[in-house]
Motif scaffolding. Sequence first.
Motif, PDB file in Angstrom:
ATOM      1  N   ALA A 186       0.835  -1.212   0.000  1.00  0.00           N
ATOM      2  CA  ALA A 186       0.000   0.000   0.000  1.00  0.00           C
ATOM      3  C   ALA A 186       0.864   1.254   0.000  1.00  0.00           C
ATOM      4  O   ALA A 186       0.580   2.219  -0.724  1.00  0.00           O
ATOM      5  N   GLU A 187       1.931   1.245   0.787  1.00  0.00           N
ATOM      6  CA  GLU A 187       2.852   2.387   0.820  1.00  0.00           C
ATOM      7  C   GLU A 187       3.511   2.593  -0.543  1.00  0.00           C
ATOM      8  O   GLU A 187       3.703   3.718  -0.988  1.00  0.00           O
ATOM      9  N   ARG A 188       3.845   1.494  -1.186  1.00  0.00           N
ATOM     10  CA  ARG A 188       4.467   1.579  -2.521  1.00  0.00           C
ATOM     11  C   ARG A 188       3.502   2.179  -3.540  1.00  0.00           C
ATOM     12  O   ARG A 188       3.895   2.986  -4.380  1.00  0.00           O
ATOM     13  N   LEU A 189       2.233   1.816  -3.451  1.00  0.00           N
ATOM     14  CA  LEU A 189       1.233   2.384  -4.355  1.00  0.00           C
ATOM     15  C   LEU A 189       1.055   3.873  -4.090  1.00  0.00           C
ATOM     16  O   LEU A 189       1.025   4.678  -5.023  1.00  0.00           O
ATOM     17  N   VAL A 190       0.951   4.257  -2.838  1.00  0.00           N
ATOM     18  CA  VAL A 190       0.805   5.674  -2.494  1.00  0.00           C
ATOM     19  C   VAL A 190       2.015   6.464  -2.981  1.00  0.00           C
ATOM     20  O   VAL A 190       1.875   7.552  -3.558  1.00  0.00           O
ATOM     21  N   GLU A 191       3.208   5.923  -2.789  1.00  0.00           N
ATOM     22  CA  GLU A 191       4.431   6.584  -3.245  1.00  0.00           C
ATOM     23  C   GLU A 191       4.450   6.741  -4.769  1.00  0.00           C
ATOM     24  O   GLU A 191       4.818   7.791  -5.297  1.00  0.00           O
ATOM     25  N   ALA A 192       4.018   5.703  -5.477  1.00  0.00           N
ATOM     26  CA  ALA A 192       3.983   5.773  -6.943  1.00  0.00           C
ATOM     27  C   ALA A 192       2.977   6.832  -7.403  1.00  0.00           C
ATOM     28  O   ALA A 192       3.259   7.601  -8.332  1.00  0.00           O
ATOM     29  N   LEU A 193       1.817   6.902  -6.766  1.00  0.00           N
ATOM     30  CA  LEU A 193       0.816   7.900  -7.138  1.00  0.00           C
ATOM     31  C   LEU A 193       1.305   9.318  -6.839  1.00  0.00           C
ATOM     32  O   LEU A 193       1.095  10.239  -7.632  1.00  0.00           O
ATOM     33  N   GLU A 194       1.987   9.493  -5.702  1.00  0.00           N
ATOM     34  CA  GLU A 194       2.548  10.809  -5.376  1.00  0.00           C
ATOM     35  C   GLU A 194       3.659  11.193  -6.343  1.00  0.00           C
ATOM     36  O   GLU A 194       3.775  12.344  -6.743  1.00  0.00           O
ATOM     37  N   THR A 195       4.473  10.224  -6.730  1.00  0.00           N
ATOM     38  CA  THR A 195       5.539  10.491  -7.697  1.00  0.00           C
ATOM     39  C   THR A 195       4.948  10.890  -9.039  1.00  0.00           C
ATOM     40  O   THR A 195       5.430  11.816  -9.690  1.00  0.00           O
ATOM     41  N   ALA A 196       3.899  10.217  -9.453  1.00  0.00           N
ATOM     42  CA  ALA A 196       3.301  10.473 -10.759  1.00  0.00           C
ATOM     43  C   ALA A 196       2.518  11.777 -10.796  1.00  0.00           C
ATOM     44  O   ALA A 196       2.619  12.543 -11.759  1.00  0.00           O
ATOM     45  N   PHE A 197       1.718  12.052  -9.753  1.00  0.00           N
ATOM     46  CA  PHE A 197       0.777  13.165  -9.823  1.00  0.00           C
ATOM     47  C   PHE A 197       0.998  14.270  -8.797  1.00  0.00           C
ATOM     48  O   PHE A 197       0.372  15.328  -8.898  1.00  0.00           O
ATOM     49  N   GLY A 198       1.841  14.041  -7.818  1.00  0.00           N
ATOM     50  CA  GLY A 198       2.038  15.040  -6.779  1.00  0.00           C
ATOM     51  C   GLY A 198       0.802  15.172  -5.913  1.00  0.00           C
ATOM     52  O   GLY A 198      -0.084  14.315  -5.908  1.00  0.00           O
ATOM     53  N   ALA A 199       0.720  16.275  -5.198  1.00  0.00           N
ATOM     54  CA  ALA A 199      -0.394  16.496  -4.274  1.00  0.00           C
ATOM     55  C   ALA A 199      -1.711  16.725  -5.001  1.00  0.00           C
ATOM     56  O   ALA A 199      -2.785  16.482  -4.452  1.00  0.00           O
ATOM     57  N   ALA A 200      -1.664  17.201  -6.243  1.00  0.00           N
ATOM     58  CA  ALA A 200      -2.887  17.506  -6.991  1.00  0.00           C
ATOM     59  C   ALA A 200      -3.665  16.252  -7.365  1.00  0.00           C
ATOM     60  O   ALA A 200      -4.879  16.304  -7.548  1.00  0.00           O
ATOM     61  N   GLY A 201      -3.011  15.123  -7.466  1.00  0.00           N
ATOM     62  CA  GLY A 201      -3.678  13.894  -7.874  1.00  0.00           C
ATOM     63  C   GLY A 201      -3.919  13.861  -9.369  1.00  0.00           C
ATOM     64  O   GLY A 201      -3.554  14.790 -10.097  1.00  0.00           O
ATOM     65  N   PRO A 202      -4.572  12.817  -9.861  1.00  0.00           N
ATOM     66  CA  PRO A 202      -4.751  12.656 -11.306  1.00  0.00           C
ATOM     67  C   PRO A 202      -5.887  13.500 -11.901  1.00  0.00           C
ATOM     68  O   PRO A 202      -6.097  13.492 -13.095  1.00  0.00           O
ATOM     69  N   GLU A 203      -6.643  14.195 -11.066  1.00  0.00           N
ATOM     70  CA  GLU A 203      -7.751  15.055 -11.496  1.00  0.00           C
ATOM     71  C   GLU A 203      -8.884  14.258 -12.135  1.00  0.00           C
ATOM     72  O   GLU A 203      -9.607  14.769 -12.987  1.00  0.00           O
ATOM     73  N   VAL A 204      -9.024  13.005 -11.753  1.00  0.00           N
ATOM     74  CA  VAL A 204     -10.152  12.143 -12.114  1.00  0.00           C
ATOM     75  C   VAL A 204     -10.474  11.314 -10.870  1.00  0.00           C
ATOM     76  O   VAL A 204      -9.632  11.173  -9.981  1.00  0.00           O
ATOM     77  N   PRO A 205     -11.688  10.742 -10.792  1.00  0.00           N
ATOM     78  CA  PRO A 205     -11.964   9.856  -9.657  1.00  0.00           C
ATOM     79  C   PRO A 205     -10.953   8.715  -9.622  1.00  0.00           C
ATOM     80  O   PRO A 205     -10.677   8.078 -10.639  1.00  0.00           O
ATOM     81  N   LEU A 206     -10.385   8.477  -8.452  1.00  0.00           N
ATOM     82  CA  LEU A 206      -9.303   7.501  -8.298  1.00  0.00           C
ATOM     83  C   LEU A 206      -9.741   6.385  -7.357  1.00  0.00           C
ATOM     84  O   LEU A 206     -10.282   6.649  -6.282  1.00  0.00           O
ATOM     85  N   GLU A 207      -9.492   5.154  -7.766  1.00  0.00           N
ATOM     86  CA  GLU A 207      -9.807   3.975  -6.957  1.00  0.00           C
ATOM     87  C   GLU A 207      -8.548   3.107  -6.879  1.00  0.00           C
ATOM     88  O   GLU A 207      -8.296   2.284  -7.760  1.00  0.00           O
ATOM     89  N   PRO A 208      -7.700   3.309  -5.842  1.00  0.00           N
ATOM     90  CA  PRO A 208      -6.488   2.489  -5.725  1.00  0.00           C
ATOM     91  C   PRO A 208      -6.815   1.088  -5.215  1.00  0.00           C
ATOM     92  O   PRO A 208      -7.649   0.917  -4.332  1.00  0.00           O
ATOM     93  N   ARG A 209      -6.158   0.076  -5.781  1.00  0.00           N
ATOM     94  CA  ARG A 209      -6.366  -1.321  -5.394  1.00  0.00           C
ATOM     95  C   ARG A 209      -5.010  -1.984  -5.162  1.00  0.00           C
ATOM     96  O   ARG A 209      -4.088  -1.815  -5.946  1.00  0.00           O
ATOM     97  N   ILE A 210      -4.947  -2.752  -4.073  1.00  0.00           N
ATOM     98  CA  ILE A 210      -3.779  -3.574  -3.792  1.00  0.00           C
ATOM     99  C   ILE A 210      -4.281  -5.008  -3.849  1.00  0.00           C
ATOM    100  O   ILE A 210      -5.188  -5.374  -3.105  1.00  0.00           O
ATOM    101  N   VAL A 211      -3.721  -5.807  -4.746  1.00  0.00           N
ATOM    102  CA  VAL A 211      -4.240  -7.148  -4.998  1.00  0.00           C
ATOM    103  C   VAL A 211      -3.144  -8.175  -4.741  1.00  0.00           C
ATOM    104  O   VAL A 211      -2.040  -8.055  -5.274  1.00  0.00           O
TER     105      VAL A 211
END
Length: 176
Positions: free
Chosen positions: A68-93
Motif C-alpha cells: 500500500a505504501e508503494r502504491l501511495v508513493e507511486a501515485l505521489e511520484t506520478a501526480f504530486g499532491a494535486a492527484g490525477p484530477e479524475v476519480p481515483l480507486e487504488p487497489r492492492i491485490v
Amino acid sequence: MTRPGNRVVAGVSGSLGSLTALHRAAAEARATGAALWTVLAWEPPGGNIVHRGGPCPAPMAAWRNMAAERLVEALETAFGAAGPEVPLEPRIVLGKPGTALLMVADHPEDLLVIGAGARGPLRRALWPSVSRYCLARARCPVLAVPRSPLHRTLHAVHRRNTWKLPFRTDELTGRS
C-alpha cells in the motif's frame, strides 16, 4: 462506485515504465470521463505458495501495508499532491501482476493500460512479460504504453553513477 465500462485500469509497480503508463491512463480517463483504477499486485516473499499452509497474519499484514505504501508513493511520484484530477480507486491485490490486472479489468467495456515492458530476447527470457500476458488473455481493450523517451537517458545516467564515471550535463541536453 463507477459503472463497469466507465473505468480505466492501470497497472502500477513504481517503475518508470509504469509511471508513464499511469500518466497515459489518467489522460484516457479524463478524455472519456472514466474513473481511474490503479492496481498494484503483490506477493509474499518466496511467493504465495510458501504461505498457503497457514500464513501468519502479522507478516501478511505487514507485507500488504508495504505494498500500500508503494502504491501511495507511486501515485505521489506520478501526480504530486494535486492527484490525477479524475476519480481515483487504488487497489492492492494479492497475486501475480498479470492475473491481478485481469481480475480487476474484468468487463469488456474497461480499458486496461499497462507499460509495454522490457524488450529484447534476454529480458523476455529472464523476466516474464506482464504486458504480453495481459494482451493475450484480456477480455477488454488493452493499451500497452511504450517507455518514455527519457528512459534511455536516465538509464545512461544511472550507469555512469554506478561506474562512478564523470557526469556532464551537456549530455542530457544533447549538446556536445
